[in-house]
Design an enzyme around this catalytic site. Sequence first.
Site, PDB file in Angstrom:
ATOM      1  N   LYS A 175       0.838  -1.206   0.000  1.00 22.77           N
ATOM      2  CA  LYS A 175       0.000   0.000   0.000  1.00 22.77           C
ATOM      3  C   LYS A 175       0.866   1.247   0.000  1.00 22.77           C
ATOM      4  O   LYS A 175       0.570   2.235  -0.686  1.00 22.77           O
ATOM      5  CB  LYS A 175      -0.917  -0.007   1.232  1.00 22.77           C
ATOM      6  CG  LYS A 175      -1.964  -1.106   1.236  1.00 22.77           C
ATOM      7  CD  LYS A 175      -2.721  -1.149   2.562  1.00 22.77           C
ATOM      8  CE  LYS A 175      -3.755  -2.273   2.558  1.00 22.77           C
ATOM      9  NZ  LYS A 175      -4.452  -2.404   3.857  1.00 22.77           N
ATOM     10  N   GLN A 200      -4.475  -1.855  10.087  1.00 19.94           N
ATOM     11  CA  GLN A 200      -4.465  -3.149   9.414  1.00 19.94           C
ATOM     12  C   GLN A 200      -5.082  -4.232  10.301  1.00 19.94           C
ATOM     13  O   GLN A 200      -4.712  -4.397  11.468  1.00 19.94           O
ATOM     14  CB  GLN A 200      -3.028  -3.539   9.043  1.00 19.94           C
ATOM     15  CG  GLN A 200      -2.904  -4.852   8.296  1.00 19.94           C
ATOM     16  CD  GLN A 200      -3.539  -4.798   6.923  1.00 19.94           C
ATOM     17  OE1 GLN A 200      -3.550  -3.776   6.267  1.00 19.94           O
ATOM     18  NE2 GLN A 200      -4.071  -5.926   6.486  1.00 19.94           N
ATOM     19  N   ASP A 244     -10.903   3.143   4.790  1.00 26.93           N
ATOM     20  CA  ASP A 244     -11.233   1.723   4.634  1.00 26.93           C
ATOM     21  C   ASP A 244     -12.744   1.517   4.506  1.00 26.93           C
ATOM     22  O   ASP A 244     -13.198   0.459   4.081  1.00 26.93           O
ATOM     23  CB  ASP A 244     -10.710   0.935   5.843  1.00 26.93           C
ATOM     24  CG  ASP A 244      -9.953  -0.317   5.432  1.00 26.93           C
ATOM     25  OD1 ASP A 244      -9.741  -0.524   4.227  1.00 26.93           O
ATOM     26  OD2 ASP A 244      -9.577  -1.097   6.319  1.00 26.93           O
TER      27      ASP A 244
END
Length: 289
Positions: free
Chosen positions: A53, A97, A120
Amino acid sequence: MSAEIIYGRELSNNIRERMTDEVAELKKLDVIPQLTVVIVGNDPASLSYVRGKEKASNSIGMDSNLIELPENTTQEKLLELIHELNVDPSIHGILVQLPLPDHINEDVVIETITPEKDVDGFHPVNIGRMMAEKDTFLPCTPLGILTMLKEKNIKIEGKHAVVLGRSRIVGKPIGQILLNENATVTYCHSRTHNLKEMTKQADILIVAVGKPGFVTGDYVKEGATVIDVGINRIEDGSLTGDVDFESAKERAAYITPVPRGVGPMTITMLLQNTIKAARQLNEISQRSS
């Protein structure tokens, strides 16, 4: 019939070229989109993923920041960090994460991220806005699927979409997103009776069950679009999806491979959400100044 293969990597590259131009325009306004990713622990797969990412962010001119915390980080310390990131005006997107260590409550962490920086798309406020068909940050993998369908001009409105899997990350949101696009949506899962009869009705079949090769060609309607979200590592070390690609592609009109299918689109949509957050936060800042 042999299906047209939808390569997410190629689509992602084209979309990222357009994103590079968007970032350049924001830089003219002295706004550099910045994504901060927080990872707790040293799981090699997660570390590799978040560094991917970071590399993708830098490739289009965005800033990125990876914060690595030890496995024994307390929930309190993690929440303190998120609060600091929430109020930092230079940071536009925050991603923690998953999965997190067992001693940390994932729901509490997600709900602590301010919705305006929840790139997200998992904060309850953003999920609620999605349900209400309001502009919001959509979860990255479902948004990637929607983008793939639109980029290939695959008709959604009026079509029957069957979603196999009901996770909060993929199954539930992609069903709602397709419903918002005027598809007729059926959810199927481990308790569904006559599963094969249900999937064979699908014009668009989304598969996210975490079982390698679970959906074979006889589950697929002739001419359907098959989107395989599964990523499974099998005994020989290779990656495979939830769909038996070889048998399904002989019945489908479109199909995604694993790897190089949905996966690259997920990261690209994360970048897209971060750019959107940067633009929106800059507009808010301009109005309040």
